[in-house]
Design a protein around this motif. Structure first.
Motif, PDB file in Angstrom:
ATOM      1  N   ASN A  91       0.765  -1.245  -0.103  1.00 54.14           N
ATOM      2  CA  ASN A  91      -0.051  -0.023  -0.048  1.00 54.14           C
ATOM      3  C   ASN A  91       0.895   1.240  -0.044  1.00 54.14           C
ATOM      4  O   ASN A  91       0.701   2.165   1.006  1.00 54.14           O
ATOM      5  CB  ASN A  91      -0.831  -0.154   1.134  1.00 54.14           C
ATOM      6  CG  ASN A  91      -1.946  -1.179   1.168  1.00 54.14           C
ATOM      7  OD1 ASN A  91      -2.499  -1.585   0.264  1.00 54.14           O
ATOM      8  ND2 ASN A  91      -1.854  -1.894   2.317  1.00 54.14           N
ATOM      9  N   GLY A 103       3.879  -5.001  -7.201  1.00 51.82           N
ATOM     10  CA  GLY A 103       3.168  -3.898  -7.585  1.00 51.82           C
ATOM     11  C   GLY A 103       3.278  -2.776  -6.844  1.00 51.82           C
ATOM     12  O   GLY A 103       3.343  -1.344  -7.457  1.00 51.82           O
ATOM     13  N   SER A 104       3.442  -2.642  -5.555  1.00 44.92           N
ATOM     14  CA  SER A 104       3.794  -1.455  -4.873  1.00 44.92           C
ATOM     15  C   SER A 104       4.903  -0.921  -5.194  1.00 44.92           C
ATOM     16  O   SER A 104       5.092   0.607  -5.191  1.00 44.92           O
ATOM     17  CB  SER A 104       3.795  -1.743  -3.152  1.00 44.92           C
ATOM     18  OG  SER A 104       2.578  -2.292  -2.984  1.00 44.92           O
ATOM     19  N   ASP A 129       4.243   0.678  -8.811  1.00 47.47           N
ATOM     20  CA  ASP A 129       3.462   1.988  -8.647  1.00 47.47           C
ATOM     21  C   ASP A 129       4.415   3.160  -8.215  1.00 47.47           C
ATOM     22  O   ASP A 129       4.048   4.248  -8.471  1.00 47.47           O
ATOM     23  CB  ASP A 129       2.260   1.576  -7.710  1.00 47.47           C
ATOM     24  CG  ASP A 129       1.260   0.631  -8.579  1.00 47.47           C
ATOM     25  OD1 ASP A 129       1.426   0.331  -9.570  1.00 47.47           O
ATOM     26  OD2 ASP A 129       0.182   0.295  -7.756  1.00 47.47           O
ATOM     27  N   SER A 174      -0.323  -7.802  -9.008  1.00 47.15           N
ATOM     28  CA  SER A 174      -1.015  -6.579  -9.544  1.00 47.15           C
ATOM     29  C   SER A 174      -0.813  -6.466 -11.044  1.00 47.15           C
ATOM     30  O   SER A 174      -1.947  -5.668 -11.525  1.00 47.15           O
ATOM     31  CB  SER A 174      -0.299  -5.446  -8.944  1.00 47.15           C
ATOM     32  OG  SER A 174       0.969  -5.108  -9.554  1.00 47.15           O
ATOM     33  N   SER A 201       0.803  -4.683 -12.557  1.00 48.88           N
ATOM     34  CA  SER A 201       1.573  -3.092 -12.883  1.00 48.88           C
ATOM     35  C   SER A 201       2.635  -3.270 -13.880  1.00 48.88           C
ATOM     36  O   SER A 201       2.982  -2.377 -14.598  1.00 48.88           O
ATOM     37  CB  SER A 201       1.866  -2.641 -11.727  1.00 48.88           C
ATOM     38  OG  SER A 201       1.959  -1.296 -11.821  1.00 48.88           O
ATOM     39  N   ASP A 230      -5.525 -11.346  -6.357  1.00 50.74           N
ATOM     40  CA  ASP A 230      -5.496 -10.197  -6.959  1.00 50.74           C
ATOM     41  C   ASP A 230      -5.692 -10.410  -8.592  1.00 50.74           C
ATOM     42  O   ASP A 230      -6.422  -9.793  -8.941  1.00 50.74           O
ATOM     43  CB  ASP A 230      -4.384  -9.394  -6.720  1.00 50.74           C
ATOM     44  CG  ASP A 230      -4.242  -8.087  -7.051  1.00 50.74           C
ATOM     45  OD1 ASP A 230      -5.364  -7.411  -7.410  1.00 50.74           O
ATOM     46  OD2 ASP A 230      -3.247  -7.509  -6.878  1.00 50.74           O
ATOM     47  N   HIS A 254      -8.770  -9.229 -10.858  1.00 48.74           N
ATOM     48  CA  HIS A 254      -8.808  -8.107 -12.161  1.00 48.74           C
ATOM     49  C   HIS A 254      -9.590  -8.696 -13.189  1.00 48.74           C
ATOM     50  O   HIS A 254     -10.132  -8.177 -14.037  1.00 48.74           O
ATOM     51  CB  HIS A 254      -7.224  -8.158 -12.366  1.00 48.74           C
ATOM     52  CG  HIS A 254      -6.515  -7.496 -11.561  1.00 48.74           C
ATOM     53  ND1 HIS A 254      -5.105  -7.394 -11.474  1.00 48.74           N
ATOM     54  CD2 HIS A 254      -6.851  -6.595 -10.622  1.00 48.74           C
ATOM     55  CE1 HIS A 254      -4.771  -6.499 -10.523  1.00 48.74           C
ATOM     56  NE2 HIS A 254      -5.662  -5.787 -10.118  1.00 48.74           N
ATOM     57  N   HIS A 268      -4.257  -7.732 -16.681  1.00 46.66           N
ATOM     58  CA  HIS A 268      -4.232  -6.313 -16.228  1.00 46.66           C
ATOM     59  C   HIS A 268      -3.596  -5.512 -17.359  1.00 46.66           C
ATOM     60  O   HIS A 268      -3.453  -4.260 -16.972  1.00 46.66           O
ATOM     61  CB  HIS A 268      -3.737  -6.086 -14.897  1.00 46.66           C
ATOM     62  CG  HIS A 268      -4.226  -4.978 -14.308  1.00 46.66           C
ATOM     63  ND1 HIS A 268      -5.591  -4.701 -14.166  1.00 46.66           N
ATOM     64  CD2 HIS A 268      -3.533  -3.698 -13.547  1.00 46.66           C
ATOM     65  CE1 HIS A 268      -5.857  -3.506 -13.483  1.00 46.66           C
ATOM     66  NE2 HIS A 268      -4.645  -3.192 -12.947  1.00 46.66           N
ATOM     67  N   HIS A 275     -12.672  -3.163  -6.033  1.00 44.30           N
ATOM     68  CA  HIS A 275     -11.296  -2.634  -5.879  1.00 44.30           C
ATOM     69  C   HIS A 275     -11.468  -1.158  -5.003  1.00 44.30           C
ATOM     70  O   HIS A 275     -10.659  -1.095  -4.284  1.00 44.30           O
ATOM     71  CB  HIS A 275     -10.621  -2.311  -7.172  1.00 44.30           C
ATOM     72  CG  HIS A 275      -9.371  -3.243  -7.628  1.00 44.30           C
ATOM     73  ND1 HIS A 275     -10.058  -4.604  -7.813  1.00 44.30           N
ATOM     74  CD2 HIS A 275      -8.306  -3.545  -7.611  1.00 44.30           C
ATOM     75  CE1 HIS A 275      -9.219  -5.481  -8.032  1.00 44.30           C
ATOM     76  NE2 HIS A 275      -7.917  -4.907  -8.078  1.00 44.30           N
ATOM     77  N   HIS A 321      -9.741  -0.397  -1.474  1.00 48.36           N
ATOM     78  CA  HIS A 321      -8.744   0.441  -1.542  1.00 48.36           C
ATOM     79  C   HIS A 321      -8.923   1.244   0.034  1.00 48.36           C
ATOM     80  O   HIS A 321      -8.027   1.498   0.548  1.00 48.36           O
ATOM     81  CB  HIS A 321      -8.895   1.498  -2.600  1.00 48.36           C
ATOM     82  CG  HIS A 321      -8.232   0.936  -3.771  1.00 48.36           C
ATOM     83  ND1 HIS A 321      -8.232   1.350  -4.992  1.00 48.36           N
ATOM     84  CD2 HIS A 321      -7.352  -0.309  -3.813  1.00 48.36           C
ATOM     85  CE1 HIS A 321      -7.601   0.611  -6.108  1.00 48.36           C
ATOM     86  NE2 HIS A 321      -7.001  -0.440  -5.314  1.00 48.36           N
ATOM     87  N   HIS A 373      -3.474  -6.036  -0.080  1.00 50.17           N
ATOM     88  CA  HIS A 373      -4.562  -5.852  -0.890  1.00 50.17           C
ATOM     89  C   HIS A 373      -5.265  -7.095  -1.406  1.00 50.17           C
ATOM     90  O   HIS A 373      -6.510  -7.098  -1.439  1.00 50.17           O
ATOM     91  CB  HIS A 373      -4.031  -5.145  -2.117  1.00 50.17           C
ATOM     92  CG  HIS A 373      -4.891  -5.046  -3.376  1.00 50.17           C
ATOM     93  ND1 HIS A 373      -6.080  -4.091  -3.300  1.00 50.17           N
ATOM     94  CD2 HIS A 373      -4.860  -5.146  -4.669  1.00 50.17           C
ATOM     95  CE1 HIS A 373      -6.853  -4.005  -4.292  1.00 50.17           C
ATOM     96  NE2 HIS A 373      -6.163  -4.764  -5.414  1.00 50.17           N
TER      97      HIS A 373
END
Length: 392
Positions: free
Chosen positions: A72, A99-100, A103, A142, A144, A194, A198, A252, A267, A271, A281
């Protein structure tokens, strides 16, 4: 089916040992001064950062680093990264993690070349440019590594929100499934959850005649049910981890969602949970998504949930009462999540039913309604949280 544009130019480098080629790909995409962004000490202890530094050195690249990304991811480290990138005249951001980390790297990439506050891009403004980003993926979850999205939590307001722009889609992503073998079973299961979420955020749509992408999404979920069980039984199963890692990306980068209205209410509800309680998550989604399904079955004709139940979970179709089939599918989904060690209730993630009114307000929808498969007002959001709080 909706009309759409689809463009996903990320270069994927997949397989054992491919992190040793990282420097070559940074150079290929124009990088010379690199900031490596990562999370905790595991990347160092495992030798992964050393291998990446060696690869960059062999390619004649300068590198500095920024560690400390937490799940997060928070705005504070982004500001720190922007300052470091400017001071070091960085021209390429390399994310080493899940992903964290990715991001955070994307947020730094946008903020470094922007005169204002990077949070503007998490408040609706779309960036014109960003530093190029590459990734070395260590957690399959994620997506990402192949998406134009980034999600950051504002430490002052606890807003957890997304930015989206083509300029932050990674230039390349190195994907070695071996790098996920050090994850705990819980982290691995959160990733699988996760990925499934998605798929379902796209699957539950009001757009008609999307059979091709319906079948692709169903296939992803079926693969995750199979591979999720396999990796729980044998954490060193490379092939299971390889399938999970590739599914996370495919699920994704939006190839299976460009043709349809998408939902994303689960989602948004999650969040808020992870912003308030700092839960993982995937764990938050395991609690929220089935509760959202319970609500939506009763506030729709139930047919799309019955389709999920029959095609994915093998439930028998009750043509006289499709909602009965739909409910069986939701229960089958919960049973799978439980089988891989996921939480199903507020209590299991440290959330409290006493905070439900606060959670509803944190969704910031005012007196209106969300979009999605079933539009939600504040009363609906409260009911979904109450379902999640009362699961036993």
């Amino acid at each position: 089916m909706k009309s759409f544009d689809f463009y996903a130019p990320t270069y994927f480098v997949f397989g054992r040992g491919r992190e040793n080629d990282t420097g070559k790909y940074i150079k290929k995409f124009g990088g010379s001064r690199v900031m490596i962004v990562y999370g905790g000490q595991s990347a160092k202890r495992s030798g992964l950062l050393d291998r990446i530094y060696n690869s960059l050195k062999e390619s004649g690249l300068y590198a500095t680093e920024l560690g400390g990304v937490k799940p997060n991811p928070r705005s504070g480290l982004v500001y720190e990264g922007i300052e470091l990138a400017r001071n070091e005249k960085i021209d390429f951001i390399l994310a080493v993690g899940g992903g964290s980390v990715i991001d955070t790297a994307k947020a730094i990439a946008m903020g470094t070349v922007y005169d204002g506050d990077f949070w503007d891009f998490y408040s609706g403004k779309v960036p014109d440019s960003a530093l190029p980003v590459g990734t070395v993926l260590t957690i399959a979850a994620s997506g990402s590594e192949g998406s134009p999205d980034s999600i950051i939590t504002n430490e002052k307001t606890l807003e957890k929100t997304a930015a989206e722009a083509d300029c932050i889609r990674p230039k390349f992503s190195v994907m070695n499934p071996e790098l996920t073998e050090s994850l705990s079973p819980y982290q691995t299961a959160c990733g699988v959850t996760d990925i499934i979420s998605h798929a379902f955020e796209r699957y539950f749509t009001n757009t008609p005649d999307v059979e091709t992408t319906d079948r692709l999404l169903e296939g992803i979920v079926l693969a995750m049910l199979h591979e999720g069980r396999r990796v729980m039984e044998d954490p060193s199963n490379y092939e299971a981890r390889a399938n999970i890692m590739w599914a996370g990306m495919v699920c994704h980068n939006d190839i299976m969602g460009a043709d349809r209205q998408q939902d994303w209410n689960s989602h948004h509800l999650e969040h808020v949970l992870s912003a308030l309680y700092d839960c993982t998550h995937g764990a938050g989604l395991a609690v929220i998504m089935p509760a959202w399904m319970d609500y939506c079955v009763e506030h729709s004709d139930g047919l799309r949930f019955a389709q999920m139940a029959t095609r994915i979970f093998g439930c028998q179709m009750d043509y006289n009462d499709p909602k009965r089939t739909a409910r069986a599918g939701v229960e089958a989904f919960r049973n799978f999540l439980k089988s891989i060690g996921m939480p199903l209730s507020f209590e299991e993630i440290g959330a409290s039913a006493n905070d439900i009114d606060k959670l509803v307000e944190m969704n910031n929808i005012g007196e209106g309604k969300t979009g999605g498969f079933v539009a939600l007002d504040k009363a609906a959001i409260k009911e979904i949280y109450e379902i999640a709080a009362n699961i036993r």
